[in-house]
Enzyme design. Structure first.
Site, PDB file in Angstrom:
ATOM      1  CD  GLU A 175      -1.851  -2.184   1.624  1.00 27.11           C
ATOM      2  OE1 GLU A 175      -2.744  -3.283   1.800  1.00 27.11           O
ATOM      3  OE2 GLU A 175      -0.398  -2.559   2.080  1.00 27.11           O
ATOM      4  CG  PHE A 177     -10.018  -9.164  11.545  1.00 21.95           C
ATOM      5  CD1 PHE A 177      -8.882  -9.656  11.947  1.00 21.95           C
ATOM      6  CD2 PHE A 177     -10.532  -9.299  10.262  1.00 21.95           C
ATOM      7  CE1 PHE A 177      -7.775 -10.129  11.208  1.00 21.95           C
ATOM      8  CE2 PHE A 177      -9.198  -9.973   9.430  1.00 21.95           C
ATOM      9  CZ  PHE A 177      -8.240 -10.482   9.881  1.00 21.95           C
ATOM     10  CD  GLN A 178      -7.464  -7.007   7.914  1.00 22.02           C
ATOM     11  OE1 GLN A 178      -8.475  -6.854   7.038  1.00 22.02           O
ATOM     12  NE2 GLN A 178      -6.348  -7.662   7.576  1.00 22.02           N
ATOM     13  CE  LYS A 221     -17.678  -6.096   2.944  1.00 21.96           C
ATOM     14  NZ  LYS A 221     -16.995  -7.647   3.156  1.00 21.96           N
ATOM     15  CG  MET A 227      22.856  13.012   3.400  1.00 14.97           C
ATOM     16  SD  MET A 227      23.898  14.037   2.613  1.00 14.97           S
ATOM     17  CE  MET A 227      22.873  14.673   1.075  1.00 14.97           C
TER      18      MET A 227
END
Length: 557
Positions: free
Chosen positions: A51, A113-114, A163, A466
């Protein structure tokens, strides 16, 4: 027209002119992905490997096209994986809409969940965030999100949708994009005051930032410089707002800016700041910055005025409009003596590097020569980023894409995929250090899956360059956790992820490798092996005045 929430999402994307989406599916966003399947002829969806890659790709698409970039993710870890990309876009004022889906409304707040509060998490790094719990509000919310993302000072907006809303149905009424009406907040007198300051100036200097690109003010900036005979420097984000090959261009300003720009700004009597925010990497010590100059700032965001540097005059508004109004009243000026002094500095303090061996500056100069300055260059963050800014000559806006404010390692590969999707006719090249490449190299699988012809140049010095440079100069050469010497073979990695790979170890191989990569018709990785202690010069130590800029010759002395 009665539609479900998922159908409404796609209808609204179509209304907003969206044709490309970057994302990754999951449980809560399945209804939208099911709808995407049915509309695959209308939308190009790029399934990234992670993602974060989707967020950076949407960002690269937006920066290179000027359109709003769109990414999608499911709830929980899907949405939190977008966070670094959202923060990157926020720091650099990139218009982006991130659409996430959450658990069903009755399950919110129950550690389902999630489930995660993505709006709460991203509140400090977005222009705005929405959670949609009612399908009747979905269309208007999405339209508002795009308007916020693209208006004023652009930035990312998160739209989180439960959802059950994506499954629920309601009446949908099509709408057109509404252009926000802005009112000028400045007067003709404000413009005339600044015109008078310019007329009095003997040593004007123009300092250009990313706002000049966002507002599309590059032509006006160039006309201003020519009209008043003023030298021009730019920030990292302002690359391409002024032609890098123009005789008035003095190079980048700041920590790794040219000596001419840093000394010139320190000597000027008027500094015209066009869409720049006086970041710490530009100004060094704020008390010593442009001490002898009257400072004028043009910016669309009132919060940036007097935030880091006290101005003598300022105008809040769209830079293109401001400069258009200013040019209507501004009389031509001649500053031959000042330009002659600048020219002498350029001759005395040119950018330079060791030409006896393979280096990143040499690669960037060869790339510039072969592409005639016409490629879109993305970068990751570090030495290679500075070399890409210094040695490729950016003639046009939206051709240099880099994480300036957040400094996100791993940004470039996702960004170059997004840039190529938005600009299929342009050569698109990402320049990355080997440390940065490791962070999101999985996106090579995305490029090979769709056969996206991007070029990934790895500046392979087997160190975090760097950070090592700072350790070398300021930390007694204690190289704590910056050595990457190990058994990773980047060519094999690239080939294993479906890309062509070329290794380059000497200067004579560079041009042929670049030409082969351009002609390949698919993703190519060039592993360019350079020495571990090459350094980026010039350099201003953090927090020091710009006049303390030094390079290799100063150390040798």
């Amino acid at each position: 027209m009665v539609l479900n929430g998922a159908e409404i999402v796609l209808k609204c994307l179509k209304e907003q002119g969206v044709d490309t989406v970057f994302g990754y599916p999951g449980g809560t966003i399945l209804n939208i992905y099911d709808e995407l399947y049915k509309h695959s002829d209308e939308f190009c969806h790029i399934l990234t490997s992670h993602e974060q890659g989707a967020a950076h790709a949407a960002d690269g698409y937006a920066r290179s096209t000027g359109k709003v970039g769109v990414c999608m993710a499911t709830s929980g870890p899907g949405s939190t994986n977008l966070v670094t990309g959202i923060a990157t876009a926020y720091m650099d004022s990139v218009p982006m809409v991130a659409i996430t889906c959450n658990v069903n409304l009755p399950a919110l707040g129950k550690d389902s969940f999630q489930e995660v509060d993505i709006n709460g998490i991203t509140m400090p790094i977005t222009k705005h965030g929405f959670i949609v719990k009612d399908v009747k509000k979905l269309a208007d919310t999405l339209r508002r999100a795009f308007e916020i993302a693209r208006s004023g000072r652009p930035g990312p907006v998160v739209v989180d949708i439960t959802k059950d809303v994506t499954a629920a149905k309601c009446d949908y009424t099509p709408a057109q994009i509404s252009e926000p009406k802005t009112k000028k907040e400045y007067s003709k007198e404000d413009i005339e005051k600044i015109a008078a300051m310019i007329a009095k100036s003997k040593r004007p200097f123009i300092y250009v930032g990313g706002g000049a690109i966002i507002s599309g003010a590059h032509e006006e900036v160039r006309e201003l410089a020519k009209r008043i005979q003023a030298p021009v420097c730019d920030t990292l984000m302002g690359k391409g707002a002024f032609d890098g090959t123009d005789e008035l261009y003095t190079g980048m300003i700041g920590m790794h800016g040219t000596k001419t720009s840093n000394y010139g700004v320190s000597k000027c009597d008027l500094l015209l700041t066009c869409g720049a925010r006086f970041s710490d990497r530009v100004i060094g010590n704020p008390k010593a910055f442009a001490k002898g100059a009257k400072i004028v700032q043009f910016d669309i965001d009132a919060a940036e005025i007097n935030k880091n540097i006290k101005t003598d005059a300022s105008i809040v508004g769209d830079l293109k409009e401001i400069l258009t109004d200013l040019l209507e009243v501004l009389k031509p000026g001649k500053h031959d003596e000042w330009l002659s002094e600048i020219k002498e500095m350029e001759e005395e303090f040119p950018l330079s590097y060791d030409k006896s061996k393979l280096t990143c500056p040499y690669i960037m100069e060869e790339l510039d020569k072969i592409t005639k300055g016409g490629a879109i260059i993305t970068t990751d963050v570090g030495q290679h980023q500075m070399w890409a800014a210094q040695y490729y000559k950016y003639k046009n806006p939206r051709t240099f894409l880099s994480s300036g404010g957040l400094g996100t390692m791993g940004y470039g590969l996702g960004a170059v995929i997004g840039a190529k999707m938005g600009n299929p006719d342009k050569i698109c090249v990402n320049v990355a250090g080997d440390g940065c490449f490791r962070m999101n190299m999985n996106e090579l699988a995305t490029a090979s899956r769709y056969n996206i012809p991007i070029i990934e140049i790895i500046i392979d010095n087997e160190v975090l360059g760097m950070v090592r440079q700072w350790q070398n100069l300021f930390y007694g050469q204690r190289y704590s956790q910056t050595v990457l010497t190990d058994k990773v073979d980047y060519c094999k990695v690239a080939e294993g992820l479906g890309c062509k790979a070329i290794r380059v170890t000497k200067k004579s191989e560079v041009a042929a490798a670049l030409k082969e990569a351009i002609k390949a018709g698919g993703p190519v990785v060039i592993d360019a092996v350079i020495e571990k202690d090459d350094k980026v010069y010039p350099m201003v130590p953090a927090g020091k005045p710009l006049t303390e800029v030094f390079d290799a010759s100063d150390i040798e002395e």
